[in-house]
Design a protein around this motif. Structure first.
Motif, PDB file in Angstrom:
ATOM      1  N   GLY A   6       0.815  -1.202   0.000  1.00 40.42           N
ATOM      2  CA  GLY A   6       0.000   0.000   0.000  1.00 40.42           C
ATOM      3  C   GLY A   6       0.849   1.252   0.000  1.00 40.42           C
ATOM      4  O   GLY A   6       2.028   1.215   0.338  1.00 40.42           O
ATOM      5  N   ARG A   7       0.239   2.354  -0.366  1.00 45.22           N
ATOM      6  CA  ARG A   7       0.947   3.630  -0.429  1.00 45.22           C
ATOM      7  C   ARG A   7       0.690   4.427   0.853  1.00 45.22           C
ATOM      8  O   ARG A   7      -0.369   4.309   1.477  1.00 45.22           O
ATOM      9  CB  ARG A   7       0.496   4.424  -1.652  1.00 45.22           C
ATOM     10  N   ARG A   8       1.647   5.252   1.217  1.00 48.22           N
ATOM     11  CA  ARG A   8       1.578   5.988   2.489  1.00 48.22           C
ATOM     12  C   ARG A   8       0.449   7.011   2.526  1.00 48.22           C
ATOM     13  O   ARG A   8      -0.021   7.379   3.600  1.00 48.22           O
ATOM     14  CB  ARG A   8       2.896   6.704   2.754  1.00 48.22           C
ATOM     15  N   SER A   9       0.016   7.493   1.364  1.00 44.33           N
ATOM     16  CA  SER A   9      -1.037   8.505   1.345  1.00 44.33           C
ATOM     17  C   SER A   9      -2.417   7.919   1.603  1.00 44.33           C
ATOM     18  O   SER A   9      -3.368   8.660   1.837  1.00 44.33           O
ATOM     19  CB  SER A   9      -1.036   9.234  -0.005  1.00 44.33           C
ATOM     20  N   SER A  10      -2.539   6.596   1.562  1.00 42.57           N
ATOM     21  CA  SER A  10      -3.830   5.947   1.774  1.00 42.57           C
ATOM     22  C   SER A  10      -4.175   5.924   3.258  1.00 42.57           C
ATOM     23  O   SER A  10      -3.422   5.389   4.080  1.00 42.57           O
ATOM     24  CB  SER A  10      -3.788   4.513   1.230  1.00 42.57           C
ATOM     25  N   ARG A  29       7.300  -2.613   3.611  1.00 45.30           N
ATOM     26  CA  ARG A  29       6.174  -2.090   2.842  1.00 45.30           C
ATOM     27  C   ARG A  29       6.514  -2.029   1.364  1.00 45.30           C
ATOM     28  O   ARG A  29       7.604  -1.604   0.988  1.00 45.30           O
ATOM     29  CB  ARG A  29       5.784  -0.692   3.337  1.00 45.30           C
ATOM     30  N   GLU A  30       5.545  -2.448   0.542  1.00 45.27           N
ATOM     31  CA  GLU A  30       5.641  -2.339  -0.903  1.00 45.27           C
ATOM     32  C   GLU A  30       4.686  -1.239  -1.361  1.00 45.27           C
ATOM     33  O   GLU A  30       3.501  -1.267  -1.030  1.00 45.27           O
ATOM     34  CB  GLU A  30       5.268  -3.658  -1.576  1.00 45.27           C
ATOM     35  N   THR A  31       5.200  -0.250  -2.093  1.00 44.97           N
ATOM     36  CA  THR A  31       4.367   0.861  -2.539  1.00 44.97           C
ATOM     37  C   THR A  31       3.514   0.421  -3.723  1.00 44.97           C
ATOM     38  O   THR A  31       4.017   0.154  -4.809  1.00 44.97           O
ATOM     39  CB  THR A  31       5.235   2.069  -2.940  1.00 44.97           C
ATOM     40  N   VAL A  32       2.216   0.362  -3.482  1.00 42.39           N
ATOM     41  CA  VAL A  32       1.255  -0.136  -4.468  1.00 42.39           C
ATOM     42  C   VAL A  32      -0.001   0.715  -4.379  1.00 42.39           C
ATOM     43  O   VAL A  32      -0.356   1.215  -3.317  1.00 42.39           O
ATOM     44  CB  VAL A  32       0.893  -1.620  -4.185  1.00 42.39           C
ATOM     45  N   TRP A 200       3.197   8.159  10.637  1.00 39.77           N
ATOM     46  CA  TRP A 200       2.437   7.589   9.523  1.00 39.77           C
ATOM     47  C   TRP A 200       1.166   8.337   9.179  1.00 39.77           C
ATOM     48  O   TRP A 200       0.717   8.279   8.028  1.00 39.77           O
ATOM     49  CB  TRP A 200       2.092   6.129   9.836  1.00 39.77           C
ATOM     50  N   VAL A 201       0.573   9.036  10.133  1.00 41.54           N
ATOM     51  CA  VAL A 201      -0.733   9.645   9.889  1.00 41.54           C
ATOM     52  C   VAL A 201      -0.642  11.146   9.629  1.00 41.54           C
ATOM     53  O   VAL A 201      -1.348  11.679   8.773  1.00 41.54           O
ATOM     54  CB  VAL A 201      -1.689   9.370  11.071  1.00 41.54           C
ATOM     55  N   MET A 202       0.245  11.818  10.337  1.00 41.27           N
ATOM     56  CA  MET A 202       0.324  13.269  10.217  1.00 41.27           C
ATOM     57  C   MET A 202       1.134  13.685   8.992  1.00 41.27           C
ATOM     58  O   MET A 202       2.156  14.341   9.070  1.00 41.27           O
ATOM     59  CB  MET A 202       0.907  13.857  11.503  1.00 41.27           C
ATOM     60  N   VAL A 203       0.601  13.289   7.838  1.00 41.11           N
ATOM     61  CA  VAL A 203       1.233  13.616   6.559  1.00 41.11           C
ATOM     62  C   VAL A 203       0.594  14.896   6.022  1.00 41.11           C
ATOM     63  O   VAL A 203      -0.471  15.318   6.485  1.00 41.11           O
ATOM     64  CB  VAL A 203       1.054  12.457   5.556  1.00 41.11           C
ATOM     65  N   PRO A 204       1.233  15.553   5.053  1.00 38.75           N
ATOM     66  CA  PRO A 204       0.618  16.750   4.470  1.00 38.75           C
ATOM     67  C   PRO A 204      -0.772  16.448   3.911  1.00 38.75           C
ATOM     68  O   PRO A 204      -1.021  15.360   3.393  1.00 38.75           O
ATOM     69  CB  PRO A 204       1.590  17.131   3.345  1.00 38.75           C
ATOM     70  N   ASN A 213      -1.911  14.642  -5.815  1.00 38.97           N
ATOM     71  CA  ASN A 213      -0.984  13.865  -6.633  1.00 38.97           C
ATOM     72  C   ASN A 213       0.457  14.137  -6.252  1.00 38.97           C
ATOM     73  O   ASN A 213       1.289  13.226  -6.205  1.00 38.97           O
ATOM     74  CB  ASN A 213      -1.215  14.179  -8.113  1.00 38.97           C
ATOM     75  N   ARG A 214       0.768  15.415  -5.958  1.00 40.58           N
ATOM     76  CA  ARG A 214       2.138  15.757  -5.565  1.00 40.58           C
ATOM     77  C   ARG A 214       2.500  15.105  -4.234  1.00 40.58           C
ATOM     78  O   ARG A 214       3.586  14.523  -4.080  1.00 40.58           O
ATOM     79  CB  ARG A 214       2.275  17.290  -5.479  1.00 40.58           C
ATOM     80  N   ILE A 215       1.598  15.206  -3.272  1.00 38.70           N
ATOM     81  CA  ILE A 215       1.875  14.636  -1.948  1.00 38.70           C
ATOM     82  C   ILE A 215       2.025  13.128  -2.048  1.00 38.70           C
ATOM     83  O   ILE A 215       2.910  12.537  -1.410  1.00 38.70           O
ATOM     84  CB  ILE A 215       0.746  15.012  -0.971  1.00 38.70           C
TER      85      ILE A 215
END
Length: 220
Positions: A6-10, A29-32, A200-204, A213-215
């Motif tokens: 999974g991707r971190r933005s999810s 983690r695999e970015t998917v 992990w949660v407090m992302v932009p 898309n940029r984030i």
């Protein structure tokens, strides 16, 4: 070693990564998913025929559905910590995790997609207005509960906080009307003291599709 796809933005992936960090359990983690793709590949679909993230592999267990994954991890590795041993606290944790998804999360999803993910010409202002009202009503219920309890499951932090904590971070970054909810905000501030939440949660948070898309790419 647990593998997470999974991707971190999810938001749903964030639940699993935060839970694993709270449990101090090693993982890779695999970015998917999202703009990274890979979630429609045959190998991935064998793990999750829905083609969605997250997916985990833990020994002889491969599973999908983020809330179920969090509960599984806590049952296997967090008994007495993230998973309450007292039957009353466990009942509350289970109850509020389901409430987050059915009573609050659906409204946040409508607001998020109509203010961030969809282009302006496809947005539904009436749906956003209705979702704002639904989210406010739900948060008033949560605020009343947290006026009487330190955490959703009672006196101790549990897996009940994880799903709601991820969702509230996203909600607070959205351009929408929010209620007065002093007890929820006190709880929210306590979450921000936890290492896993910060990591992990407090992302932009995005306010437009271009920002999203940029984030997403920056978080890879």
């Amino acid at each position: 070693m647990i593998t997470v796809w999974g991707r971190r933005s999810s938001l749903n992936v964030q639940k699993v990564l935060w839970a694993l960090t709270e449990l101090a359990h090693p993982f890779s983690r695999e970015t998917v998913g999202g703009s990274f793709g890979g979630n429609r590949d045959a190998d991935f679909l064998r793990m999750n025929p829905n083609g969605l993230v997250p997916v985990i592999h833990d020994g002889d267990v491969t599973m999908f559905e983020s809330n179920a994954i969090v509960r599984y991890l806590c049952a296997r590795y967090g008994e007495g910590t993230l998973r309450p041993t007292d039957h009353r606290a466990l009942a509350m944790a289970e109850q509020w995790m389901e409430w987050q998804q059915t009573s609050f999360g659906s409204h946040v999803g409508v607001i998020f997609f109509n203010t961030v993910r969809l282009p302006p010409e496809q947005r539904n202002a009436a749906a956003v207005a209705d979702a704002e009202k639904g989210a406010i009503a739900a948060l008033k219920i949560a605020d009343e509960h947290l006026a009487r309890h330190d955490w959703f499951a009672g006196s101790d932090f549990s897996f009940a906080e994880i799903a709601m904590g991820c969702l509230l971070w996203r909600y607070m970054g959205l351009d929408c009307i929010k209620p007065d909810m002093p007890h929820v905000m006190e709880w929210f501030e306590a979450l921000q003291e936890r290492e896993g939440y910060r990591q992990w949660v407090m992302v932009p948070r995005a306010r437009s599709l271009d920002e999203w898309n940029r984030i997403e790419r920056e978080l890879a």
